[in-house]
Design a protein around this motif. Structure first.
Motif, mmCIF file in Angstrom:
data_model
loop_
_atom_site.group_PDB
_atom_site.id
_atom_site.type_symbol
_atom_site.label_atom_id
_atom_site.label_comp_id
_atom_site.label_asym_id
_atom_site.label_seq_id
_atom_site.Cartn_x
_atom_site.Cartn_y
_atom_site.Cartn_z
ATOM 1 N N UNK A 270 -35.319 46.092 54.776
ATOM 2 C CA UNK A 270 -35.277 47.449 54.216
ATOM 3 C C UNK A 270 -34.638 48.421 55.203
ATOM 4 N N UNK A 271 -34.967 48.270 56.491
ATOM 5 C CA UNK A 271 -34.357 49.139 57.508
ATOM 6 C C UNK A 271 -32.844 48.939 57.548
ATOM 7 N N UNK A 272 -32.411 47.696 57.523
ATOM 8 C CA UNK A 272 -30.975 47.422 57.572
ATOM 9 C C UNK A 272 -30.269 47.981 56.338
ATOM 10 N N UNK A 273 -30.873 47.766 55.174
ATOM 11 C CA UNK A 273 -30.262 48.265 53.941
ATOM 12 C C UNK A 273 -30.167 49.791 53.940
ATOM 13 N N UNK A 274 -31.095 50.442 54.646
ATOM 14 C CA UNK A 274 -31.087 51.908 54.716
ATOM 15 C C UNK A 274 -30.124 52.434 55.780
ATOM 16 N N UNK A 275 -29.538 51.527 56.587
ATOM 17 C CA UNK A 275 -28.569 51.951 57.590
ATOM 18 C C UNK A 275 -29.124 52.115 58.990
ATOM 19 N N UNK A 276 -30.340 51.635 59.239
ATOM 20 C CA UNK A 276 -30.919 51.717 60.577
ATOM 21 C C UNK A 276 -30.220 50.709 61.487
ATOM 22 N N UNK A 277 -29.890 51.137 62.708
ATOM 23 C CA UNK A 277 -29.257 50.229 63.671
ATOM 24 C C UNK A 277 -30.282 49.237 64.211
ATOM 25 N N UNK A 278 -29.892 47.972 64.235
ATOM 26 C CA UNK A 278 -30.764 46.904 64.722
ATOM 27 C C UNK A 278 -30.114 46.217 65.918
ATOM 28 N N UNK A 279 -30.918 45.916 66.937
ATOM 29 C CA UNK A 279 -30.434 45.130 68.065
ATOM 30 C C UNK A 279 -31.355 43.930 68.242
ATOM 31 N N UNK A 280 -30.798 42.842 68.739
ATOM 32 C CA UNK A 280 -31.519 41.577 68.776
ATOM 33 C C UNK A 280 -32.340 41.439 70.049
ATOM 34 N N UNK A 281 -33.587 41.060 69.870
ATOM 35 C CA UNK A 281 -34.460 40.768 70.999
ATOM 36 C C UNK A 281 -35.516 39.773 70.575
ATOM 37 N N UNK A 282 -35.966 38.943 71.500
ATOM 38 C CA UNK A 282 -36.857 37.841 71.143
ATOM 39 C C UNK A 282 -38.325 38.070 71.467
ATOM 40 N N UNK A 283 -38.627 38.947 72.439
ATOM 41 C CA UNK A 283 -39.976 39.054 73.010
ATOM 42 C C UNK A 283 -40.292 37.820 73.856
ATOM 43 N N UNK A 284 -39.256 37.227 74.440
ATOM 44 C CA UNK A 284 -39.434 36.022 75.258
ATOM 45 C C UNK A 284 -40.471 36.263 76.355
ATOM 46 N N UNK A 285 -41.299 35.256 76.574
ATOM 47 C CA UNK A 285 -42.390 35.339 77.533
ATOM 48 C C UNK A 285 -43.718 35.605 76.866
ATOM 49 N N UNK A 286 -43.669 36.235 75.678
ATOM 50 C CA UNK A 286 -44.893 36.501 74.924
ATOM 51 C C UNK A 286 -45.285 35.244 74.165
ATOM 52 N N UNK A 287 -46.482 34.765 74.386
ATOM 53 C CA UNK A 287 -46.982 33.553 73.763
ATOM 54 C C UNK A 287 -45.991 32.404 73.970
ATOM 55 N N UNK A 288 -45.518 31.780 72.885
ATOM 56 C CA UNK A 288 -44.651 30.603 73.036
ATOM 57 C C UNK A 288 -43.181 30.927 72.815
ATOM 58 N N UNK A 289 -42.804 32.189 72.882
ATOM 59 C CA UNK A 289 -41.405 32.557 72.658
ATOM 60 C C UNK A 289 -40.602 32.227 73.918
ATOM 61 N N UNK A 290 -39.522 31.437 73.744
ATOM 62 C CA UNK A 290 -38.745 30.959 74.880
ATOM 63 C C UNK A 290 -37.592 31.875 75.234
#
Length: 363
Positions: free
Chosen positions: A255-275
């Protein structure tokens, strides 16, 4: 340097805009800043092997990441650091944050972080995965968040807020916040209104780093657990919950993307099992939210660099830009999966193999 890589695509190095480099599975070691820096260096080497040449660390204890940023240049990604996140007493991520209350305390904390030479200010705007905290409950008022924004602006520092519900996002917008981590409008069990908040996000030029994989990564883990133990009722319940939460996040980000909100990629690496090599998984999830492969790539290159304030030096292949490059086997504009097949990573003009050799010569 001349290299022959037939069939490969040359790209700007990837940017992971949300990591916690000192963490291992959501916990931070406590044996001093040198051990923390060593853990972070190991995690960031994994990121570099996956073609990630810049990271933004969104919360680590003390000056551990500042030390690493300022001393490590060989074979590791560039680091933008927030230092310890600002959080209430016993708030979300308090083990790697600075516990702060009130306008005065928040202003003092921002002054201290600015003196320590951080690149960003990170505020925990609501609860999260830390036991005893609630992702639907905001932790700071608009006046308190405004104090952070104003003080940070005086030091030339951007502010980002951990926000997992519409109310916290709305408070942040009231305070002048223009960057949000997660930025999820919907939560299972929430009755908060979100339509007006979505309209404000779109109209204000906000940047969201949605970290979808931080929720979705549980799905394949739990499916494997169920394959091994088909009668595990707890695993089945956990999987249903993970699927429900992942669907809510994807709907919110879409919904944010469809509304034109800018998105940047991030993983949260280090949190729990995120590599630290999981960025491709985040990009594939962004595709599920409606982004094309090209737009998903931009969220981890050009768009991310601009949003993080380093777009004059990174995120593109152009004269005058830092030589942060990767080559992958195939065309990622057709299939993002080829980003898993990194054939070459160059950071600061040195390939990883050169960097390792240079590091051995220095030590």
């Amino acid at each position: 340097m001349v290299m022959d890589l037939p069939g490969a695509t040359l790209l700007p190095g990837l940017i992971d805009s949300h990591v916690h480099a000192t963490l291992r599975g959501g916990t931070s070691l406590s044996n001093g800043p040198q051990e923390l820096s060593d853990v972070a260096a190991g995690n960031l080497r994994c990121a570099a092997q996956a073609g990630i040449t810049t990271v933004r660390d969104c919360g680590s204890p003390g000056d551990s990441m500042i030390r690493l940023r300022d001393t490590a240049t060989t074979g590791l990604p560039h680091c933008l650091v927030a230092g310890p996140s600002l959080t209430p007493p016993r708030g979300h991520a308090h083990s790697v944050g600075r516990e702060v209350v009130g306008v005065r305390g928040l202003r003092e904390a921002v002054h201290d972080l600015a003196k320590a030479n951080v690149d960003w200010i990170k505020v925990i705007g609501c609860g999260g995965g830390t036991p005893g905290t609630d992702p639907l409950v905001s932790t700071y008022t608009a006046d308190e968040l405004r104090a952070v924004v104003e003080t940070a602006r005086a030091h030339g520092l951007p502010v980002t807020v951990h926000a997992l519900n519409a109310d916290t996002i709305s408070l942040g917008l009231d305070a002048g916040v223009r960057h949000f981590e997660h930025g999820w409008l919907y939560q299972p069990g929430s009755t908060l209104a979100h339509g007006a908040t979505l309209e404000r996000l779109a109209a204000t030029g906000v940047v969201i780093c949605p970290t979808i994989w931080a929720t979705a990564h549980r799905v394949p883990l739990l499916r494997r657990r169920l394959r091994d133990s088909p009668s595990d009722s707890q695993a089945r319940a956990d999987l249903d919950d993970a699927l429900r939460r992942t669907d809510a996040v994807i709907r919110s980000v879409g919904d944010c993307y469809a509304a034109g909100v800018r998105l940047i990629a991030g993983t949260d690496a280090g949190w729990r099992d995120v590599g630290f090599g999981d960025l491709v998984d985040e990009l594939l999830l962004l595709q599920r939210c409606g982004l094309s492969a090209v737009d998903a790539l931009a969220s981890a290159t050009q768009v991310a660099a601009d949003a993080l304030g380093v777009g004059a030096r990174r995120g593109r292949i152009a004269p005058g830009y830092t030589a942060d490059l990767i080559a992958v086997a195939g065309d990622p504009t057709v299939d993002l999966e080829v980003l898993r097949r990194v054939q070459l990573t160059i950071i600061r003009g040195r390939s990883l193999d050169q960097s390792r050799q240079h590091h051995r010569q220095d030590t």
